[in-house]
Design a protein around this motif. Structure first.
Motif, mmCIF file in Angstrom:
data_model
loop_
_atom_site.group_PDB
_atom_site.id
_atom_site.type_symbol
_atom_site.label_atom_id
_atom_site.label_comp_id
_atom_site.label_asym_id
_atom_site.label_seq_id
_atom_site.Cartn_x
_atom_site.Cartn_y
_atom_site.Cartn_z
ATOM 1 N N HIS A 22 0.949 -1.166 0.084
ATOM 2 C CA HIS A 22 0.034 -0.009 0.020
ATOM 3 C C HIS A 22 0.871 1.419 0.052
ATOM 4 C CE1 HIS A 22 -3.237 -2.298 2.274
ATOM 5 N NE2 HIS A 22 -3.087 -2.802 0.938
ATOM 6 N N SER A 23 2.023 1.235 0.824
ATOM 7 C CA SER A 23 2.770 2.382 0.886
ATOM 8 C C SER A 23 4.042 1.916 0.776
ATOM 9 C CB SER A 23 2.364 2.971 1.919
ATOM 10 O OG SER A 23 2.705 2.227 3.421
ATOM 11 N N ILE A 24 5.089 2.832 0.664
ATOM 12 C CA ILE A 24 6.487 2.538 0.432
ATOM 13 C C ILE A 24 7.398 3.579 1.235
ATOM 14 C CG2 ILE A 24 8.545 2.341 -0.919
ATOM 15 C CD1 ILE A 24 6.564 1.530 -3.274
ATOM 16 N N ARG A 25 8.063 3.286 2.142
ATOM 17 C CA ARG A 25 8.917 4.119 2.872
ATOM 18 C C ARG A 25 10.524 3.911 2.580
ATOM 19 N NH1 ARG A 25 7.150 7.542 6.761
ATOM 20 N NH2 ARG A 25 4.958 7.190 7.290
ATOM 21 N N ASN A 26 11.129 4.685 2.226
ATOM 22 C CA ASN A 26 12.623 4.675 1.695
ATOM 23 C C ASN A 26 13.396 5.182 2.837
ATOM 24 O OD1 ASN A 26 12.751 4.040 -1.246
ATOM 25 N ND2 ASN A 26 11.129 5.535 -1.206
ATOM 26 N N LEU A 27 14.499 4.385 3.147
ATOM 27 C CA LEU A 27 15.488 4.650 4.011
ATOM 28 C C LEU A 27 16.704 4.879 3.367
ATOM 29 C CD1 LEU A 27 14.694 1.925 6.505
ATOM 30 C CD2 LEU A 27 15.226 4.434 7.244
ATOM 31 N N ASP A 28 17.494 5.933 3.800
ATOM 32 C CA ASP A 28 19.105 6.363 3.265
ATOM 33 C C ASP A 28 19.647 6.619 4.421
ATOM 34 O OD1 ASP A 28 20.877 6.738 1.345
ATOM 35 O OD2 ASP A 28 20.097 8.469 0.753
ATOM 36 N N LYS A 29 20.876 6.020 4.463
ATOM 37 C CA LYS A 29 21.799 6.372 5.602
ATOM 38 C C LYS A 29 21.171 6.343 7.020
ATOM 39 C CE LYS A 29 24.970 8.614 2.362
ATOM 40 N NZ LYS A 29 25.295 9.919 1.549
ATOM 41 N N GLY A 30 20.310 5.633 7.313
ATOM 42 C CA GLY A 30 19.808 5.312 8.546
ATOM 43 C C GLY A 30 18.469 6.508 8.667
ATOM 44 N N GLU A 31 18.297 7.212 7.717
ATOM 45 C CA GLU A 31 17.267 8.114 8.011
ATOM 46 C C GLU A 31 16.054 7.987 7.049
ATOM 47 O OE1 GLU A 31 19.289 11.650 7.759
ATOM 48 O OE2 GLU A 31 19.537 11.990 9.988
ATOM 49 N N LEU A 32 15.099 8.193 7.426
ATOM 50 C CA LEU A 32 13.727 8.055 6.510
ATOM 51 C C LEU A 32 13.636 9.283 5.284
ATOM 52 C CD1 LEU A 32 10.641 7.397 8.611
ATOM 53 C CD2 LEU A 32 11.685 5.708 6.860
ATOM 54 N N ALA A 33 13.865 8.845 4.137
ATOM 55 C CA ALA A 33 14.125 9.951 3.099
ATOM 56 C C ALA A 33 12.404 10.578 2.713
ATOM 57 C CB ALA A 33 14.174 9.214 1.839
#
Lengths: 384, 224
Positions: free
Chosen positions: B213-224
């Motif tokens: 349903h939804s996508i969350r992106n992580l980058d270098k330990g933080e939510l993008a």
């Protein structure tokens, strides 16, 4: 289901488990065999009666005592009966055919030593024939002797050819009694010595004393030895157990060495299983981690790993006992001259089973601690 | 407004190499409502698996709070967490993690051993779970007798057999071919839609993420 998992895990690497089990079985067999030999050495001690004393020369068992001591010993308080015997030390056909031969007092000896089962008819035949001999069942089986046979021994301590008539075959009252002994008449030696070497007549090797009250053994022993103190043949009186033990003590160093070896073998078994369990636990790191992730806790893993180690060690232990039983059965006949009572003692069975469980517990200790301390995320990173 | 099933509040996680601190997650906060199908994406080393591990209670945060189904799991002991996981979490991993000496049925039955259930009840649940994943006819097969896709379906059956609050999947299609991966994603989607399972999935695969349903992106330990 968890028991099923333990069992299936135990035989997951069939070759490794089979090799480990065979290694354990051979080691257990060696351990049991050494213990059986040591036990056989002590069989005489175990069979000793608590109500009997043995009086011998205080110098050595190889020195004799005068027959005249018998009457004097009988007068000492606390003694119910006295008998005597001599070691004959003859050979049958070949010097390698060793077996124990005792020249015993007719009539009285088997009253003081009632563990040898002899029928009244045989006893009458023994008492009425100076050349009579009664042999144990195992000895008769070994040489194929039967009642009525004439057997000749070559004397070593008492030189010459000695003819005997087999008048009976005895059995022991239980399995601890030696059935490979030869009992001949003491008078046969004595009469012959009177004719050929008069200086050696009237001598006995030791006296067997039956006590009225076994708790008075120390007092009666002291009284007997005091009676002959400062005589030309001083005595040493001790319980039959101590007397038998003095023979075992002659081989003390060997027995200690054998006992040490048997425990070293247990150490080897432990190392074999530790190695197997360490390899097993290492391979299953990710499985243990996943089980923990599902909610299984340390004690579950303890049960699984330890259970597996115990299944393997018990399988090896039981197979080893089966091999031991087979090998003892094979060796029993060949060793009967040296070890008349050669059998696996109940303590050995119990010890092997208990040790198998203890070894399983110890061998699994390190993998268990490792699995319990392992962080799930670290364990899941390990790929088989 | 109903409380979210998962509340991540200021969560951080660091690992230590000797005395060197390596931050993996920094001050992450977000909610996952019940019935959600969330895909966590991001490059390797972005901290998505670490975040999944924290939500599943197999790892603990260095800081912050994690409230799942009303309980703050960041403050639980290892024993409490183990019990909590057995009641609330179903886990699916890339390499299935099936025990090779157990049949499909027995593998699925494994988590039920932590419950006080009769053998008949366990059987009923296992059969239901395996039927849902389409392996009702493969119950007595050992993992080596199954394809990769079938093994992963057994793993999913094992994850849902306790009817967990939350289903967490770490790269569930990572070891599968395209067709099998599609089947697994369809299955997860069905579990979400038909059985209202809340699913959090870590994936690299954009096609797999499309089912969420939804996508969350992580980058270098933080939510993008």
């Amino acid at each position: 289901m968890l028991m099923n998992l333990i069992y299936r895990n135990s035989f997951r690497h069939k070759l490794r488990t089979i090799l480990t089990v065979v290694g354990l079985a051979v080691a257990v067999m060696a351990f049991g065999l050494i213990r059986t030999v040591v036990d056989a050495w002590h069989a005489g001690v175990e069979a000793a009666a608590p109500d009997r004393l043995i009086t011998r020369s205080s110098i050595s068992i190889t020195f004799t005592l005068p027959l005249s001591y018998k009457e004097q010993i009988e007068k000492i308080d606390g003694i119910k009966a006295v008998t005597y015997a001599n070691w004959f030390g003859g050979t049958y056909v070949d010097a390698s055919n060793f077996f124990a031969q005792f020249a015993v007092e007719k009539g009285n000896y088997f009253k003081v030593f009632p563990e040898f089962i002899i029928s009244p008819e045989v006893m009458d035949a023994f008492n009425s024939n100076i050349k009579a001999v009664i042999v144990g069942q195992k000895l008769a089986d070994r040489f194929g002797w039967k009642v009525g046979d004439r057997v000749t021994l070559i004397g070593t301590i008492f030189p010459g050819n000695w003819d005997f008539d087999v008048v009976g075959i005895y059995k022991g009252k239980d399995q601890t009694i030696d059935e490979s002994t030869w009992f001949m008449r003491w008078e046969y030696i004595d009469e012959t010595m009177k004719e050929q070497m008069p200086g050696r007549a009237g001598e006995v090797g030791w006296y067997g004393l039956q006590l009225a009250d076994p708790s008075k053994a120390a007092e009666v022993s002291a009284a007997v030895d005091a009676r002959f103190k400062n005589s030309s043949a001083e005595t040493l009186t001790e319980t039959e157990k101590a007397f038998q033990m003095s023979f075992v003590a002659m081989s003390g160093a060997i027995l200690v060495l054998l006992t040490v070896m048997s425990w070293l073998i247990i150490g080897v078994i432990l190392m074999v299983l530790v190695n197997t369990m360490a390899m097993t636990a290492r391979e299953r790191t990710s499985e243990y981690a996943f089980m923990k992730s599902m909610g299984f806790q340390g004690y579950h893993l303890w049960g699984m790993i330890t259970g597996e180690a115990i299944v393997i060690s018990l399988t090896g232990g039981l197979l080893g006992l089966a091999l031991l039983a087979a090998i003892v059965n094979v060796l029993k006949a060949g060793l009967s001259a040296w070890f008349p009572v050669f059998k696996i003692q109940p303590l050995t069975w119990i010890l092997v089973v208990a040790l198998a469980i203890i070894i399983g517990l110890i061998a699994s200790a390190f993998p268990v601690i490792k699995a319990m301390r392992m962080r799930i995320v670290d364990g899941l990173r390990v790929v088989d | 407004m109903a409380q979210a099933l998962v509340q991540v509040r200021g969560v951080s996680k660091s690992y230590y190499r000797d005395s060197l601190e390596i931050p993996v997650l920094r001050n992450i906060s977000f909610d996952i409502p019940e019935g959600e199908f969330l895909a966590l994406m991001g490059p390797s080393g972005s901290g998505k698996t670490t975040l999944l591990n924290l939500i599943s209670g197999i790892d603990q945060p260095s800081g912050g709070d994690l409230v799942v189904a009303g309980e703050n799991i960041a403050r639980m002991s290892e024993g409490q967490l183990a019990k909590w996981r057995s009641q609330h979490i179903g886990l699916v991993f890339q390499f299935y993690n099936l025990l090779p000496v157990l049949t499909a049925f027995e593998n699925v039955e494994l988590p039920l051993l932590l419950y006080k259930l009769s053998k008949a009840d366990r059987r009923k649940r296992v059969e239901t779970a395996l039927t849902i994943v389409g392996l009702g006819d493969r119950m007595d097969h050992y993992p080596r007798q199954l394809s990769g896709g079938q093994e992963q379906r057994v793993a999913i059956a094992r994850a849902i057999v306790t009817d967990p609050t939350l289903l967490l999947a770490d790269e569930p299609t990572g070891d599968l071919d395209k067709v099998s991966a599609e089947e697994i994603m369809t299955l997860l989607s069905r579990l979400n839609k038909e059985f209202n399972k809340t699913i959090v999935m870590v994936t690299h695969d954009p096609r797999a993420a499309e089912k969420a349903h939804s996508i969350r992106n992580l980058d270098k330990g933080e939510l993008a």
